[in-house]
Motif scaffolding. Structure first.
Motif, PDB file in Angstrom:
ATOM      1  N   SER A 287       0.818  -1.190   0.000  1.00 47.40           N
ATOM      2  CA  SER A 287       0.000   0.000   0.000  1.00 47.40           C
ATOM      3  C   SER A 287       0.852   1.240   0.000  1.00 47.40           C
ATOM      4  O   SER A 287       1.974   1.238   0.442  1.00 47.40           O
ATOM      5  CB  SER A 287      -0.899   0.000   1.223  1.00 47.40           C
TER       6      SER A 287
ATOM      7  N   GLN B 201       0.254   5.881  -0.763  1.00 45.69           N
ATOM      8  CA  GLN B 201      -0.496   6.948  -1.366  1.00 45.69           C
ATOM      9  C   GLN B 201       0.382   8.179  -1.363  1.00 45.69           C
ATOM     10  O   GLN B 201       1.381   8.248  -0.660  1.00 45.69           O
ATOM     11  CB  GLN B 201      -1.786   7.220  -0.598  1.00 45.69           C
TER      12      GLN B 201
ATOM     13  N   ALA C 131      -6.112   7.833  -8.399  1.00 48.82           N
ATOM     14  CA  ALA C 131      -6.548   7.180  -7.167  1.00 48.82           C
ATOM     15  C   ALA C 131      -7.918   7.671  -6.750  1.00 48.82           C
ATOM     16  O   ALA C 131      -8.571   7.078  -5.898  1.00 48.82           O
ATOM     17  CB  ALA C 131      -5.535   7.420  -6.053  1.00 48.82           C
ATOM     18  N   GLY C 132      -8.384   8.772  -7.349  1.00 46.75           N
ATOM     19  CA  GLY C 132      -9.696   9.338  -7.060  1.00 46.75           C
ATOM     20  C   GLY C 132      -9.885  10.580  -7.899  1.00 46.75           C
ATOM     21  O   GLY C 132      -8.958  11.060  -8.551  1.00 46.75           O
TER      22      GLY C 132
ATOM     23  N   LYS D 110      -9.980  13.619  -7.176  1.00 42.48           N
ATOM     24  CA  LYS D 110      -9.090  14.721  -6.793  1.00 42.48           C
ATOM     25  C   LYS D 110      -7.730  14.201  -6.354  1.00 42.48           C
ATOM     26  O   LYS D 110      -7.060  14.803  -5.505  1.00 42.48           O
ATOM     27  CB  LYS D 110      -9.728  15.540  -5.661  1.00 42.48           C
ATOM     28  N   ASP D 111      -7.305  13.111  -6.957  1.00 46.23           N
ATOM     29  CA  ASP D 111      -6.004  12.521  -6.612  1.00 46.23           C
ATOM     30  C   ASP D 111      -5.457  11.783  -7.821  1.00 46.23           C
ATOM     31  O   ASP D 111      -5.662  10.575  -7.976  1.00 46.23           O
ATOM     32  CB  ASP D 111      -6.144  11.579  -5.416  1.00 46.23           C
TER      33      ASP D 111
ATOM     34  N   ARG E 190       0.943  16.055  -8.670  1.00 45.73           N
ATOM     35  CA  ARG E 190      -0.324  15.502  -8.177  1.00 45.73           C
ATOM     36  C   ARG E 190      -1.461  16.484  -8.434  1.00 45.73           C
ATOM     37  O   ARG E 190      -1.369  17.667  -8.111  1.00 45.73           O
ATOM     38  CB  ARG E 190      -0.218  15.209  -6.677  1.00 45.73           C
TER      39      ARG E 190
ATOM     40  N   ASP F  30      -4.993  17.853  -7.485  1.00 48.32           N
ATOM     41  CA  ASP F  30      -5.778  17.902  -6.250  1.00 48.32           C
ATOM     42  C   ASP F  30      -7.194  18.404  -6.487  1.00 48.32           C
ATOM     43  O   ASP F  30      -7.896  18.794  -5.558  1.00 48.32           O
ATOM     44  CB  ASP F  30      -5.074  18.789  -5.223  1.00 48.32           C
TER      45      ASP F  30
ATOM     46  N   VAL G  77      -2.278   1.902  -9.355  1.00 52.67           N
ATOM     47  CA  VAL G  77      -3.142   2.113  -8.190  1.00 52.67           C
ATOM     48  C   VAL G  77      -3.861   0.821  -7.862  1.00 52.67           C
ATOM     49  O   VAL G  77      -4.521   0.234  -8.720  1.00 52.67           O
ATOM     50  CB  VAL G  77      -4.167   3.230  -8.469  1.00 52.67           C
TER      51      VAL G  77
ATOM     52  N   SER H 160      -5.771   0.833  -4.783  1.00 57.73           N
ATOM     53  CA  SER H 160      -6.936   1.448  -4.151  1.00 57.73           C
ATOM     54  C   SER H 160      -6.536   2.879  -3.808  1.00 57.73           C
ATOM     55  O   SER H 160      -5.366   3.253  -3.954  1.00 57.73           O
ATOM     56  CB  SER H 160      -7.330   0.679  -2.880  1.00 57.73           C
ATOM     57  N   PRO H 161      -7.465   3.716  -3.352  1.00 57.32           N
ATOM     58  CA  PRO H 161      -7.070   5.084  -2.992  1.00 57.32           C
ATOM     59  C   PRO H 161      -5.948   5.143  -1.964  1.00 57.32           C
ATOM     60  O   PRO H 161      -5.248   6.159  -1.884  1.00 57.32           O
ATOM     61  CB  PRO H 161      -8.366   5.684  -2.427  1.00 57.32           C
ATOM     62  N   ALA H 162      -5.762   4.074  -1.186  1.00 56.11           N
ATOM     63  CA  ALA H 162      -4.714   4.085  -0.163  1.00 56.11           C
ATOM     64  C   ALA H 162      -3.511   3.220  -0.527  1.00 56.11           C
ATOM     65  O   ALA H 162      -2.622   3.038   0.294  1.00 56.11           O
ATOM     66  CB  ALA H 162      -5.291   3.615   1.171  1.00 56.11           C
TER      67      ALA H 162
END
Length: 390
Positions: A38, A40, A285-286, A288-289, A309, A311, A331, A333-335
């Motif tokens: 993991s 991030q 990852a999302g 805003k990521d 990155r 944001d 990626v 997951s987001p984390a």
């Protein structure tokens, strides 16, 4: 010790499960089960000691590079004209998946490049057919029994990739070889407008779009990003319009907007303004990521790296999380992030804490990881290729 499932592809890719030994020359492999790593984006901390990993070869593939495609719960592996499926810990050939895209001789006549959508009801496949000067993209849709062709690109206009777009649409990204003329085709229900790339203020045949697509990613439903080095513009030179190229750019497209938003990325001061940049990774990852990695080669051996990155407002420069700088990113997951550095080492991190994964490919000096796929926390696959034969 982390057990991993691994696949490595060289100029002749292969996949495997079992203790890793020396792979025959010209092979690609896939690595299977292993706990997830993991990481991030966040504050950079000193890397922790490496994690040792065990590897199992799945299968060898006879092609230059194997490409992994994941559509929901179904995973495919393409190898030139072959479309294989991953079932459990095996990579299998099923003639049913070749219907409509039966192999042709010679083997380099065409190659599968991308799959996207939802399996099996809205799945799309793209391939590039060799032309005299480049390649021509061809797009197919799965009917439940076979692949039916639904669209052709222009001659000498290769397909760069397929991107999920809205619930009923997929975007086909077309990028002419050596030209700034990227464009989209919309696949799916009729009536959806196709967004266009930002053009220069002054039209020019060598700069039809300011961005030359190198990598792309789906950010969220109805949002995609495309990145590239050497953003072009047109300026007056001795009274004549001429294209100029500099910097790194990302174009952001959202459903409902007729044109993308071109975002110019701040580059490190140690790189001259006219440095040639290559974008090596763009992952979401999302919403805003989003992380971007790029590099510029200065002289015979000096490399300047860039990590930025998104944001939700802009791409902001980030410090390198470990020595060697990020080359590729994936990626889980987001984390959870996976990465390789410019030396080819594999890393994983969690909340800014990165650890090198001490796996040893059969021929480490010549091996490059091209994909990390985490099927579950204890089931990690790698796809690699051998650089020596490319």
């Amino acid at each position: 010790v982390l057990p991993l499932a691994w696949a490595c592809a060289r100029a002749t890719p292969s996949l495997a499960t079992g203790d890793a030994g020396s792979a025959p020359s010209g092979s690609a492999s896939v690595i299977g089960p292993g706990p997830s790593a993991s990481g991030q984006s966040g504050p950079v901390r000193a890397p922790e000691p490496p994690v040792r990993a065990l590897f199992h070869r799945v299968r060898e593939l006879d092609c230059d590079e194997a490409i992994l495609h994941v559509l929901g719960g179904r995973a495919f592996l393409s190898c030139h004209q072959q479309l294989l499926t991953i079932e459990g810990d095996e990579v299998l050939s099923d003639p049913a998946y070749q219907r409509g895209i039966e192999p042709e001789e010679p083997i380099f006549r065409w190659q599968i490049t991308s799959l996207a959508g939802d399996w099996p009801n809205a799945a799309w496949l793209g391939r590039n057919r060799t032309t005299e000067f480049a390649a021509q993209g061809e797009i197919f849709r799965w009917t439940g029994r076979r692949w039916d062709k639904v669209a052709d690109a222009r001659r000498d206009e290769p397909l760069a990739g397929l991107l999920p777009w809205t619930e009923r649409h997929v975007l086909a990204l077309l990028q002419p070889a050596d030209l700034f003329g990227a464009r989209f085709l919309s696949l799916g229900e009729a009536g959806r407008a196709v967004p266009s790339f930002t053009p220069p203020r002054v039209p020019h045949e060598r700069c039809r779009s300011r961005l030359r697509a190198e990598v792309q990613t789906a950010v969220a439903p109805g949002e995609v990003m495309v990145a590239g080095g050497q953003v072009c513009d047109v300026v007056g030179v001795r009274g004549r319009p001429e294209p100029v190229y500099a910097g790194v750019g990302v174009e952001r497209f959202t459903a409902g907007d007729p044109q993308g938003q071109l975002l110019l990325i701040e580059t490190p001061p140690e790189a001259p303004p006219d440095a040639t940049w290559e974008v090596t990774a763009l992952v979401a990852a999302g919403p805003k990521d989003v992380l971007l990695s790029a590099r510029a080669v200065l002289g015979a051996s000096r490399v300047v790296g860039l990590l930025a990155r998104w944001d939700g407002e802009r791409f902001r420069p980030q410090p390198a999380p470990f020595d060697g700088g990020i080359h590729r990113l994936w990626v889980e997951s987001p984390a959870v992030l996976w990465a390789t550095d410019r030396q080819g080492d594999l890393w994983r991190g969690r909340a800014g804490r990165w650890r090198r994964v001490a796996w040893r490919p059969p021929e480490p000096a010549d091996t490059e990881i091209t994909r990390v796929w985490v099927r579950s926390p204890n089931d990690v696959w790698l796809v690699t290729r051998r650089m020596a034969d490319n």
